[in-house]
Write an enzyme that holds these catalytic residues in place. Sequence first.
Site, PDB file in Angstrom:
ATOM      1  N   SER A   1     -84.222  47.168 -46.866  1.00 46.10           N
ATOM      2  CA  SER A   1     -85.488  46.457 -46.718  1.00 46.10           C
ATOM      3  C   SER A   1     -86.085  46.821 -45.370  1.00 46.10           C
ATOM      4  O   SER A   1     -85.368  47.239 -44.448  1.00 46.10           O
ATOM      5  CB  SER A   1     -85.257  44.941 -46.794  1.00 46.10           C
ATOM      6  OG  SER A   1     -86.415  44.234 -46.400  1.00 46.10           O
TER       7      SER A   1
ATOM      8  N   LYS B   1     -79.394  42.856 -43.965  1.00 45.55           N
ATOM      9  CA  LYS B   1     -80.027  44.152 -44.194  1.00 45.55           C
ATOM     10  C   LYS B   1     -79.896  45.074 -42.974  1.00 45.55           C
ATOM     11  O   LYS B   1     -79.817  46.294 -43.125  1.00 45.55           O
ATOM     12  CB  LYS B   1     -81.493  43.968 -44.579  1.00 45.55           C
ATOM     13  CG  LYS B   1     -81.674  43.348 -45.968  1.00 45.55           C
ATOM     14  CD  LYS B   1     -81.008  44.195 -47.056  1.00 45.55           C
ATOM     15  CE  LYS B   1     -81.222  43.662 -48.442  1.00 45.55           C
ATOM     16  NZ  LYS B   1     -80.598  44.493 -49.499  1.00 45.55           N
TER      17      LYS B   1
ATOM     18  N   TYR C   1     -80.836  36.804 -43.967  1.00 44.59           N
ATOM     19  CA  TYR C   1     -81.093  37.942 -44.853  1.00 44.59           C
ATOM     20  C   TYR C   1     -81.405  39.190 -44.018  1.00 44.59           C
ATOM     21  O   TYR C   1     -80.911  40.281 -44.310  1.00 44.59           O
ATOM     22  CB  TYR C   1     -82.257  37.612 -45.792  1.00 44.59           C
ATOM     23  CG  TYR C   1     -82.693  38.750 -46.683  1.00 44.59           C
ATOM     24  CD1 TYR C   1     -81.950  39.097 -47.808  1.00 44.59           C
ATOM     25  CD2 TYR C   1     -83.851  39.465 -46.415  1.00 44.59           C
ATOM     26  CE1 TYR C   1     -82.351  40.136 -48.637  1.00 44.59           C
ATOM     27  CE2 TYR C   1     -84.262  40.503 -47.235  1.00 44.59           C
ATOM     28  CZ  TYR C   1     -83.508  40.834 -48.338  1.00 44.59           C
ATOM     29  OH  TYR C   1     -83.911  41.867 -49.153  1.00 44.59           O
TER      30      TYR C   1
END
Length: 350
Positions: free
Chosen positions: A242, A262, A258
């Site tokens: 991402s 990533k 999150y």
Amino acid sequence: MDSPCLQHPMSLTHPGSSAFRGDFSSQGHEGALNLHPPKRLLALGRGGTTYTGGHSVCGRSLTSCPGQSKPLSLSIRESDDLKARHLTDHPVLNAENKMERWSGRVALVTGASAGIGAATAEELVKKGLKVVGLARRVEKIEELAESLKSAPGKLYALKCDVTKESEVQAAFEWIKTKLGGVDILINNAGTASNSKLISGPVEKWRKIFDLNVLGLSLCTKEALKSMKERGVDDGHIVHINSIVGHTIPHSDLVDHMYCASKHAVTALTEGLRRELVKQNSKIRVTSVSPGMVATEFMAASGRPVDPEQVYGSHPHLVAKDVADAILYSLGVPQHVQIHELTIKPVGETF
């Protein structure tokens, strides 16, 4: 005394491309290959390419058998040490052609029940691959497989929670028994949550890392084991990363845990590349980092936002955009590794 210059008409084919018309201009035993139309040229690398009919290419010159003047039908046979470099307007870079070498091979896609995973599985099946889709909602993959029955490849649905080592190992054992093994791994399964660093809850953090980091690493380990057992040295590992794996956007939509997971994927991509290089392996690894993509992901994360309102007010990609980028990474020549591919919608402000 030099021999007179001769021109030999010929047709030329290249693996994964359409035929060309051209002629070979010779002066004695040396000459040049001229293809029509002129813009469709081959840029050839070291090692030369052998043709049927007694011709071989070295650099951009053609060595001809003496007295050869009849029309030729030539097919390129590339040896393992040949690195053929194609110009960007060569049709081998056409998406329909560059994936041909993967036809009949086996790809594993995690999180294949929806979104990027489902779109990627669909595109791979359309290119003739045998695709195994893993997900907990296996019925979704079964529905997709039914819709792809007329496609050149085939989609197999397996129920699997990739955070559970025993289930992952069982899935790879099934693939080994039924299909031989994995040649491509698309690590797509991932999750986010509605949590804060200052308040948790910790259980939500754990779920993010169990899936986004440990599940990804477990599938990678098993895929590499499968490749090595069969002597596969042209395999490919793709991590769906991402943009938040490279920066932290100033947005209320961002889940910072999150982001941390990533960022870990970014580190794991480079770490795996270095380990493969040390083993002199030709297996490639790619990180694909999209910006905002309109999928079920936001709704599934449990964040208190209306996904339709968010997508309606922000530029975004669709799942097939990312799937196309994955296929591009898989389809480049084997001496090329797309290490990091960032994809943003036009106008994204993150």
